[in-house]
Design a protein around this motif. Sequence first.
Motif, PDB file in Angstrom:
ATOM      1  N   UNK A 182       0.823  -1.210   0.000  1.00  0.00           N
ATOM      2  CA  UNK A 182       0.000   0.000   0.000  1.00  0.00           C
ATOM      3  C   UNK A 182       0.858   1.261   0.000  1.00  0.00           C
ATOM      4  N   UNK A 183       2.023   1.193   0.637  1.00  0.00           N
ATOM      5  CA  UNK A 183       2.896   2.367   0.701  1.00  0.00           C
ATOM      6  C   UNK A 183       3.303   2.828  -0.698  1.00  0.00           C
ATOM      7  N   UNK A 184       3.671   1.875  -1.559  1.00  0.00           N
ATOM      8  CA  UNK A 184       4.031   2.265  -2.927  1.00  0.00           C
ATOM      9  C   UNK A 184       2.829   2.867  -3.643  1.00  0.00           C
ATOM     10  N   UNK A 190      -2.636   6.944  -4.623  1.00  0.00           N
ATOM     11  CA  UNK A 190      -3.554   5.835  -4.352  1.00  0.00           C
ATOM     12  C   UNK A 190      -4.243   5.295  -5.606  1.00  0.00           C
ATOM     13  N   UNK A 191      -3.634   5.505  -6.766  1.00  0.00           N
ATOM     14  CA  UNK A 191      -4.171   4.921  -7.988  1.00  0.00           C
ATOM     15  C   UNK A 191      -3.769   3.455  -8.089  1.00  0.00           C
ATOM     16  N   UNK A 192      -4.544   2.696  -8.839  1.00  0.00           N
ATOM     17  CA  UNK A 192      -4.272   1.275  -8.991  1.00  0.00           C
ATOM     18  C   UNK A 192      -2.981   1.065  -9.780  1.00  0.00           C
ATOM     19  N   UNK A 193      -2.124   0.177  -9.276  1.00  0.00           N
ATOM     20  CA  UNK A 193      -0.844  -0.095  -9.911  1.00  0.00           C
ATOM     21  C   UNK A 193      -0.736  -1.497 -10.476  1.00  0.00           C
ATOM     22  N   UNK A 194      -1.431  -2.431  -9.868  1.00  0.00           N
ATOM     23  CA  UNK A 194      -1.171  -3.827 -10.147  1.00  0.00           C
ATOM     24  C   UNK A 194      -2.128  -4.446 -11.159  1.00  0.00           C
ATOM     25  N   UNK A 195      -3.148  -3.719 -11.562  1.00  0.00           N
ATOM     26  CA  UNK A 195      -4.126  -4.254 -12.500  1.00  0.00           C
ATOM     27  C   UNK A 195      -4.447  -3.200 -13.556  1.00  0.00           C
ATOM     28  N   UNK A 196      -4.871  -3.624 -14.771  1.00  0.00           N
ATOM     29  CA  UNK A 196      -5.285  -2.649 -15.796  1.00  0.00           C
ATOM     30  C   UNK A 196      -6.437  -1.787 -15.292  1.00  0.00           C
ATOM     31  N   UNK A 437       7.963   5.795 -14.251  1.00  0.00           N
ATOM     32  CA  UNK A 437       7.704   6.573 -13.037  1.00  0.00           C
ATOM     33  C   UNK A 437       6.222   6.866 -12.859  1.00  0.00           C
ATOM     34  N   UNK A 438       5.390   6.350 -13.739  1.00  0.00           N
ATOM     35  CA  UNK A 438       3.946   6.589 -13.681  1.00  0.00           C
ATOM     36  C   UNK A 438       3.217   5.357 -13.157  1.00  0.00           C
ATOM     37  N   UNK A 439       1.965   5.555 -12.778  1.00  0.00           N
ATOM     38  CA  UNK A 439       1.161   4.428 -12.306  1.00  0.00           C
ATOM     39  C   UNK A 439       0.887   3.424 -13.413  1.00  0.00           C
ATOM     40  N   UNK A 440       0.952   3.874 -14.668  1.00  0.00           N
ATOM     41  CA  UNK A 440       0.723   2.967 -15.793  1.00  0.00           C
ATOM     42  C   UNK A 440       1.973   2.180 -16.181  1.00  0.00           C
TER      43      UNK A 440
END
Length: 602
Positions: A182-184, A190-196, A437-440
């Motif tokens: 969650x820290x990352x 707090x945007x989603x990082x691990x899923x499309x 460096x982006x959430x995508x």
Amino acid sequence: MIYESSYDSGRLPFKPDLTRGYWAKSSDFVFTGISLAFRLDIFSVVWMAFTYAGCAGVLPYIICLFLFVVPLFVMQSFMGQFSSSGFISSFRIAPLFKGIGYISLAVNLGVLTYYSVLAAVPLLYLFHSLRPTLPWSCEGLKDWSANVTENPVKHLCHMLTNDTTPNANFSWFVMHEIPSNLFLKTRFNNLELFEPNDEGFYISWEILLCTFLTWTIISSIFYKCRSIEKLGTVLRYLIFITLALLLITVIRFSLVPSNLTQAIYDFFIPNRFTLIQSFSCVSIFVISVFGAGWGTVISLASFNKFKSPITQNSWTICLGQMFVFLSFAFIVFVTDNYFDEIKEAYDEQNPNSYAFINKLWVLYLSTGSVLAEMSWPNLWCIIFYLMLILTALITMSICLLSTLQSIFDDFENYRTRKTEITFIVIGLLAICSLYTCSNQGVFLHVIFANDTVVTQTALNLLLFLVVLWVYGRVRFQRDLEFMLSERFSNCKIYMLRFVSPLCLIVMLLATFFVAFMYHNVGSWIVQIAALLFIVLPWLYVPGYMIYIMLQTTGTYKTRFKRCCRPMDWYPVELEDRQRYEQAMRNTDMTHQLNSLDEETAT
């Protein structure tokens, strides 16, 4: 002249770079070879290979070593050491297939564009480990997780305190997030990082600064170490430090399980089902033996002295890599079992619910929460994340060294401007890496790692074709025996020609399937990047074939034959070159006498 020159076919001759140098110590090749196992992006793809299999993975790993890994390592080392050239110019062995070298160049540059994130993320955690209270500990979590704890998503600290679900609508299935994961996520608003997702595009300024610092360190290394002797020495010390930190980390993680004896037993003495299951995973995992990208082994071996024992070195490197893999696997194994123990304890106290702990990118992220529960947590976080940073820096430095040296070997005009070319390449790679460096793009390496594994396997298959079928079994065996001054058995040659390619074909099908599944969930930017760095470079092979055929004189049949024959293929050092010419004259004379004896007998 024993070998054919480029002059004979109407092309410019190859001019070796006699100032490229050699390793300061012969052992530098072994240490840099072992450090190829620091390619940890592969853990994001098949980390369960050794995690669940434990030492069950050792048996299939060793089988893979015999079947194709060590033979392929010897072949690549031979190409680099014999020719003293990188992965482009070494294809003088069969110029028609030199396009393979340009594919490798594109793939290596593609790997370097995303690999900086594997240094930037540990850098982020390292800097926050210097705070009095770790942000991903249960105590530090209170300062930034208010918006997280108010929603239905729960985290690991709720399980540790046996807290009931905060959601009014009780559900039997409760998802629990790991605080270090969650820290990352909070670094990306707090945007989603691990899923499309379609949550938007956000660049983390902290990851951006860490990425900038990573490339600054890489630039400093190549600025201070402009010779292979200095760079090899620096890499040797960095590898020593990394291995020492890895050993310390493994020892500390071995004290985490409540039942240490049972944990060690489960890891080192697996059951029959686990042993069978490990075969399907380890075969893909061993591709990381050859490092990030392709052709690194060829370039590293090109800095060896001509008589270096590549067979012994190949076995030493591959066995050393196995212990590195097992060390990282043990860390992930302990982390995984740590969360399982918490889950089991929670389920016993809450029989009406089923808890699920969301473990993602275990080696880099989830381990942070395990470290936070240790005594002296800041110290252990600093040691652990420093070790991860060093693995990424070493991997990037070696991949960049391989790429740059191959460029300088093939393009003679660039040799006088090595410093300028080096920093231009580093600057362009740094700019391209900004997307990570982006959430995508922070998890871009998961998809690209799959693509590079597919490309590596396909290129290795082509290498078998080029060396053992186009160049020929007899000539390969002759050159190898001349270089090593020892016999290379026919059994090993037949293994290289038939068994190893069959194993790689099976692996190619498996890796292609995995890559296809990952691309189904990738963004359109990821698909375009894969097209540019993975798919389109394959056009170099037919394109270069057409180009070199046009550059060669004679009929089309004569051109094709000339392009398949080795051009300027000889040792670079004058003494070795003269001995090679003399040995080839003696071989040709023996062959002619044998033919004359056969004719007389008939």
